[in-house]
Motif scaffolding. Structure first.
Motif, PDB file in Angstrom:
ATOM      1  N   PRO A   1      14.459  28.544  39.150  1.00 14.95           N
ATOM      2  CA  PRO A   1      14.445  28.250  37.716  1.00 14.95           C
ATOM      3  C   PRO A   1      15.663  28.813  36.987  1.00 14.95           C
ATOM      4  N   VAL A   2      16.846  28.410  37.440  1.00 13.93           N
ATOM      5  CA  VAL A   2      18.091  28.803  36.791  1.00 13.93           C
ATOM      6  C   VAL A   2      18.720  27.533  36.229  1.00 13.93           C
ATOM      7  N   VAL A   3      19.010  27.524  34.934  1.00  8.30           N
ATOM      8  CA  VAL A   3      19.538  26.338  34.277  1.00  8.30           C
ATOM      9  C   VAL A   3      20.900  26.002  34.865  1.00  8.30           C
ATOM     10  N   GLY A   4      21.067  24.729  35.206  1.00 11.61           N
ATOM     11  CA  GLY A   4      22.345  24.261  35.728  1.00 11.61           C
ATOM     12  C   GLY A   4      22.399  24.153  37.230  1.00 11.61           C
ATOM     13  N   THR A   5      21.401  24.693  37.950  1.00 11.97           N
ATOM     14  CA  THR A   5      21.429  24.606  39.408  1.00 11.97           C
ATOM     15  C   THR A   5      20.805  23.320  39.922  1.00 11.97           C
TER      16      THR A   5
ATOM     17  N   GLY B   1      13.834  18.457  35.716  1.00 12.20           N
ATOM     18  CA  GLY B   1      12.542  18.061  36.260  1.00 12.20           C
ATOM     19  C   GLY B   1      12.255  18.638  37.631  1.00 12.20           C
ATOM     20  N   GLU B   2      13.275  19.121  38.335  1.00 13.97           N
ATOM     21  CA  GLU B   2      13.095  19.652  39.678  1.00 13.97           C
ATOM     22  C   GLU B   2      12.999  21.176  39.727  1.00 13.97           C
ATOM     23  N   LEU B   3      13.095  21.839  38.591  1.00 13.93           N
ATOM     24  CA  LEU B   3      13.020  23.306  38.555  1.00 13.93           C
ATOM     25  C   LEU B   3      11.576  23.772  38.711  1.00 13.93           C
ATOM     26  N   SER B   4      11.386  24.906  39.354  1.00 12.65           N
ATOM     27  CA  SER B   4      10.041  25.470  39.442  1.00 12.65           C
ATOM     28  C   SER B   4       9.686  26.125  38.111  1.00 12.65           C
ATOM     29  N   ASP B   5       8.412  26.347  37.928  1.00 11.70           N
ATOM     30  CA  ASP B   5       7.922  26.939  36.683  1.00 11.70           C
ATOM     31  C   ASP B   5       8.177  28.446  36.720  1.00 11.70           C
ATOM     32  N   ALA B   6       8.869  28.970  35.728  1.00 12.84           N
ATOM     33  CA  ALA B   6       9.220  30.394  35.711  1.00 12.84           C
ATOM     34  C   ALA B   6       8.094  31.272  35.168  1.00 12.84           C
ATOM     35  N   LEU B   7       7.159  30.717  34.422  1.00 10.82           N
ATOM     36  CA  LEU B   7       6.090  31.521  33.830  1.00 10.82           C
ATOM     37  C   LEU B   7       5.193  32.185  34.874  1.00 10.82           C
ATOM     38  N   PRO B   8       4.712  31.464  35.897  1.00 13.26           N
ATOM     39  CA  PRO B   8       3.903  32.159  36.908  1.00 13.26           C
ATOM     40  C   PRO B   8       4.676  33.268  37.620  1.00 13.26           C
ATOM     41  N   GLN B   9       5.967  33.065  37.821  1.00 13.53           N
ATOM     42  CA  GLN B   9       6.772  34.094  38.471  1.00 13.53           C
ATOM     43  C   GLN B   9       6.855  35.347  37.600  1.00 13.53           C
ATOM     44  N   ALA B  10       7.025  35.162  36.309  1.00 10.80           N
ATOM     45  CA  ALA B  10       7.067  36.301  35.392  1.00 10.80           C
ATOM     46  C   ALA B  10       5.710  36.994  35.308  1.00 10.80           C
ATOM     47  N   MET B  11       4.636  36.212  35.329  1.00  9.65           N
ATOM     48  CA  MET B  11       3.292  36.798  35.278  1.00  9.65           C
ATOM     49  C   MET B  11       3.008  37.605  36.542  1.00  9.65           C
ATOM     50  N   VAL B  12       3.441  37.093  37.706  1.00 14.69           N
ATOM     51  CA  VAL B  12       3.230  37.815  38.955  1.00 14.69           C
ATOM     52  C   VAL B  12       4.036  39.096  38.960  1.00 14.69           C
ATOM     53  N   LEU B  13       5.250  39.060  38.458  1.00 13.78           N
ATOM     54  CA  LEU B  13       6.058  40.277  38.388  1.00 13.78           C
ATOM     55  C   LEU B  13       5.369  41.336  37.526  1.00 13.78           C
ATOM     56  N   THR B  14       4.814  40.916  36.402  1.00 15.09           N
ATOM     57  CA  THR B  14       4.070  41.840  35.551  1.00 15.09           C
ATOM     58  C   THR B  14       2.823  42.355  36.257  1.00 15.09           C
ATOM     59  N   ALA B  15       2.116  41.465  36.951  1.00 14.09           N
ATOM     60  CA  ALA B  15       0.904  41.868  37.656  1.00 14.09           C
ATOM     61  C   ALA B  15       1.205  42.828  38.797  1.00 14.09           C
TER      62      ALA B  15
END
Length: 160
Positions: free
Chosen positions: A60-64, A68-82
């Motif tokens: 999920p890095v803009v420009g890579t 539409g093909e980027l993964s969702d960054a919110l679950p990754q941030a939630m897991v990092l917090t968890a």
């Protein structure tokens, strides 16, 4: 994730189920070390479940990649917090287990005296009296008995 990006594979769903089920079973034990392992397994299972809820794709890095093909960054941030929260809870439970072992020589959670009294009164269908306190440190059965720890320290001192 599956190759088509349609959703989680059966293996990952089963892994979540096994981790969560094992964690819950261990949480119901009376040993603090098993409770600690249950918290760790439950935390890992829930983290994997949160990750499975997100959309798979490119980093999920803009420009890579196209948007539409980027993964969702919110679950990754939630897991990092968890992960951070689970680590803090694990450290706290480890300290509690060590303190319990140091004071009593055992990490087993004992029945509370008031719980036993409530069960006895419930069997007789009576109402309990309120704990008014003021017993003093010598007469209060709820205070921790430092006896086993002091005996252990005396043994160490006598062995020298």
């Amino acid at each position: 994730m599956s190759a088509g990006g349609a959703g989680p594979t059966l293996v990952l769903v089963i892994a979540v189920g096994v981790l969560v089920a094992t964690g819950v079973i261990l949480l119901l034990e009376r040993s603090l070390s098993r409770i600690l392992l249950g918290v760790i397994l439950l935390g890992n299972g829930v983290n994997l479940l949160i990750l499975l809820g997100g959309r798979s794709g490119a980093a999920p890095v803009v420009g890579t990649a196209p948007t539409g093909e980027l993964s969702d960054a919110l679950p990754q941030a939630m897991v990092l917090t968890a992960v951070v929260i689970t680590f803090g809870l694990t450290a706290f439970l480890l300290a509690v287990a060590y303190r319990s072992w140091y004071l009593s020589g055992d990490d087993e959670v004992q029945d509370d005296l008031e719980d036993r009294q409530i069960v006895r009164l419930a069997e007789r269908n009576e109402v309990s009296t309120a704990d008014l306190g003021g017993e003093g440190p010598d007469n209060d059965p709820e205070q921790v008995d430092p006896g086993p720890a002091l005996r252990r320290l005396r043994r160490r001192r006598d062995q020298r």
